[in-house]
Design a protein around this motif. Structure first.
Motif, PDB file in Angstrom:
ATOM      1  N   GLU A 100      -2.168   7.478  -0.707  1.00 25.26           N
ATOM      2  CA  GLU A 100      -2.304   7.701   0.732  1.00 25.26           C
ATOM      3  C   GLU A 100      -3.490   6.923   1.292  1.00 25.26           C
ATOM      4  O   GLU A 100      -4.382   7.475   1.947  1.00 25.26           O
ATOM      5  CB  GLU A 100      -2.398   9.196   1.057  1.00 25.26           C
ATOM      6  N   THR A 101      -3.490   5.648   1.009  1.00 23.97           N
ATOM      7  CA  THR A 101      -4.517   4.739   1.493  1.00 23.97           C
ATOM      8  C   THR A 101      -3.840   3.464   1.969  1.00 23.97           C
ATOM      9  O   THR A 101      -2.612   3.384   1.989  1.00 23.97           O
ATOM     10  CB  THR A 101      -5.566   4.456   0.379  1.00 23.97           C
ATOM     11  N   SER A 102      -4.632   2.500   2.378  1.00 27.01           N
ATOM     12  CA  SER A 102      -4.048   1.235   2.838  1.00 27.01           C
ATOM     13  C   SER A 102      -4.134   0.186   1.735  1.00 27.01           C
ATOM     14  O   SER A 102      -4.974   0.285   0.835  1.00 27.01           O
ATOM     15  CB  SER A 102      -4.792   0.732   4.082  1.00 27.01           C
ATOM     16  N   THR A 103      -3.286  -0.799   1.835  1.00 27.18           N
ATOM     17  CA  THR A 103      -3.377  -1.914   0.894  1.00 27.18           C
ATOM     18  C   THR A 103      -4.691  -2.654   1.101  1.00 27.18           C
ATOM     19  O   THR A 103      -5.263  -3.177   0.148  1.00 27.18           O
ATOM     20  CB  THR A 103      -2.187  -2.880   1.034  1.00 27.18           C
ATOM     21  N   PRO A 159      -1.422   3.878  10.517  1.00 24.50           N
ATOM     22  CA  PRO A 159      -0.229   4.591  11.006  1.00 24.50           C
ATOM     23  C   PRO A 159       1.025   3.779  10.693  1.00 24.50           C
ATOM     24  O   PRO A 159       0.989   2.544  10.681  1.00 24.50           O
ATOM     25  CB  PRO A 159      -0.446   4.675  12.510  1.00 24.50           C
ATOM     26  N   ARG A 160       2.099   4.468  10.394  1.00 20.46           N
ATOM     27  CA  ARG A 160       3.362   3.799  10.088  1.00 20.46           C
ATOM     28  C   ARG A 160       3.947   3.166  11.342  1.00 20.46           C
ATOM     29  O   ARG A 160       3.843   3.706  12.429  1.00 20.46           O
ATOM     30  CB  ARG A 160       4.368   4.795   9.540  1.00 20.46           C
ATOM     31  N   CYS A 161       4.562   2.015  11.182  1.00 25.28           N
ATOM     32  CA  CYS A 161       5.247   1.336  12.274  1.00 25.28           C
ATOM     33  C   CYS A 161       6.614   1.968  12.478  1.00 25.28           C
ATOM     34  O   CYS A 161       7.233   2.430  11.527  1.00 25.28           O
ATOM     35  CB  CYS A 161       5.435  -0.142  11.965  1.00 25.28           C
ATOM     36  N   LYS A 162       7.044   1.959  13.702  1.00 30.74           N
ATOM     37  CA  LYS A 162       8.412   2.385  13.983  1.00 30.74           C
ATOM     38  C   LYS A 162       9.324   1.227  13.611  1.00 30.74           C
ATOM     39  O   LYS A 162       9.054   0.089  13.970  1.00 30.74           O
ATOM     40  CB  LYS A 162       8.600   2.754  15.453  1.00 30.74           C
TER      41      LYS A 162
END
Length: 76
Positions: free
Chosen positions: A53-56, A70-73
């Motif tokens: 649950e982190t970013s690349t 945040p996730r993209c739609k």
């Protein structure tokens, strides 16, 4: 990057074999990722970021913020 994936694994009290099973690779393959002996493929990097649950970017050492983006739609 390699240090971060090891630290995240250890902070979560996981063994290399646990993460290897999640990634569907051998423990030896995963240990090579942690030691920097093998480059981490993009799809594996994305799976690790999702798992922890982190970013690349955090895994790559581009930021010190652990929070994921945040996730993209998706566009249909």
């Amino acid at each position: 990057m390699y240090r971060r994936i090891r630290d995240l694994r250890e902070d979560n009290d996981l063994l290399q074999k646990d993460i290897a099973e999640y990634l569907r690779c051998s423990q030896v393959c995963y240990s090579y990722y942690e030691m920097g002996k093998r480059d981490i493929p993009t799809d594996v990097l994305i799976k690790l970021a999702a798992y922890y649950e982190t970013s690349t970017d955090y895994l790559l050492g581009l930021t010190d913020k652990k929070a994921p983006y945040p996730r993209c739609k998706t566009i249909n």
